[in-house]
Design a protein around this motif. Sequence first.
Motif, PDB file in Angstrom:
ATOM      1  N   PHE A 128       1.460  -0.663  -9.380  1.00  0.00           N
ATOM      2  CA  PHE A 128       0.534  -0.536  -7.947  1.00  0.00           C
ATOM      3  C   PHE A 128       0.300   1.348  -7.854  1.00  0.00           C
ATOM      4  O   PHE A 128       0.541   1.637  -8.943  1.00  0.00           O
ATOM      5  CB  PHE A 128       1.565  -0.933  -6.743  1.00  0.00           C
ATOM      6  CG  PHE A 128       2.761   0.074  -6.243  1.00  0.00           C
ATOM      7  CD1 PHE A 128       2.463   1.455  -5.573  1.00  0.00           C
ATOM      8  CD2 PHE A 128       3.378   0.072  -7.168  1.00  0.00           C
ATOM      9  CE1 PHE A 128       3.221   1.822  -4.962  1.00  0.00           C
ATOM     10  CE2 PHE A 128       4.767   0.186  -6.419  1.00  0.00           C
ATOM     11  CZ  PHE A 128       4.550   1.519  -5.824  1.00  0.00           C
TER      12      PHE A 128
ATOM     13  N   VAL B  47       0.506   5.115  -0.356  1.00  0.00           N
ATOM     14  CA  VAL B  47      -0.229   6.555   0.599  1.00  0.00           C
ATOM     15  C   VAL B  47       0.107   7.446   0.220  1.00  0.00           C
ATOM     16  O   VAL B  47       0.940   8.083   1.009  1.00  0.00           O
ATOM     17  CB  VAL B  47      -1.163   6.315   1.922  1.00  0.00           C
ATOM     18  CG1 VAL B  47      -2.223   7.188   1.966  1.00  0.00           C
ATOM     19  CG2 VAL B  47      -1.582   4.383   1.815  1.00  0.00           C
TER      20      VAL B  47
ATOM     21  N   SER C  36       0.668  -1.357  -0.420  1.00  0.00           N
ATOM     22  CA  SER C  36       0.353   0.115  -0.108  1.00  0.00           C
ATOM     23  C   SER C  36       0.684   1.318   0.168  1.00  0.00           C
ATOM     24  O   SER C  36       1.652   1.079   1.089  1.00  0.00           O
ATOM     25  CB  SER C  36      -0.396   0.071   0.698  1.00  0.00           C
ATOM     26  OG  SER C  36      -1.989   1.063   0.743  1.00  0.00           O
TER      27      SER C  36
ATOM     28  N   GLN D  48      -3.168   5.684  -3.286  1.00  0.00           N
ATOM     29  CA  GLN D  48      -3.957   5.677  -2.443  1.00  0.00           C
ATOM     30  C   GLN D  48      -3.944   7.359  -1.712  1.00  0.00           C
ATOM     31  O   GLN D  48      -2.966   7.635  -1.770  1.00  0.00           O
ATOM     32  CB  GLN D  48      -4.382   4.257  -1.053  1.00  0.00           C
ATOM     33  CG  GLN D  48      -3.619   3.016  -1.913  1.00  0.00           C
ATOM     34  CD  GLN D  48      -5.204   2.579  -2.764  1.00  0.00           C
ATOM     35  OE1 GLN D  48      -6.023   3.378  -2.396  1.00  0.00           O
ATOM     36  NE2 GLN D  48      -4.333   1.902  -4.301  1.00  0.00           N
TER      37      GLN D  48
END
Length: 110
Positions: free
Chosen positions: A99, A28, A26, A102
């Motif tokens: 990817f 961010v 993830s 976020q």
Amino acid sequence: MKFTLAALALAISGASAALIINTPVSAVVCKPLLITWSGGYAPFFLVVVPGNNPSGPALRNFGAQPGHSFTWVVNEPAGTSVGLLLKDSTGAIAQSAPFTIQPSSDTSCL
């Protein structure tokens, strides 16, 4: 079959030298992202590339890295698809899977 110590050492070092970069779970906006890799020979050269065009121009170039990790405060907009491209001092190359960045309530780094 008879191996010399030098041949055995060369075989072991060659096997452990495969360059592999880990795809982050993830990423961010404006948060630290630990990027890690294994194998290869320092220094390493790390860049962020467009996720849909890994051979395209670098979005971010982090230059030479002496170790097997780097922390990036993600300064690409939410929704951007990116990938990581890593090259070692021998010219070996490793790429992550693409990817997507976020969203975050903090956009002060953009």
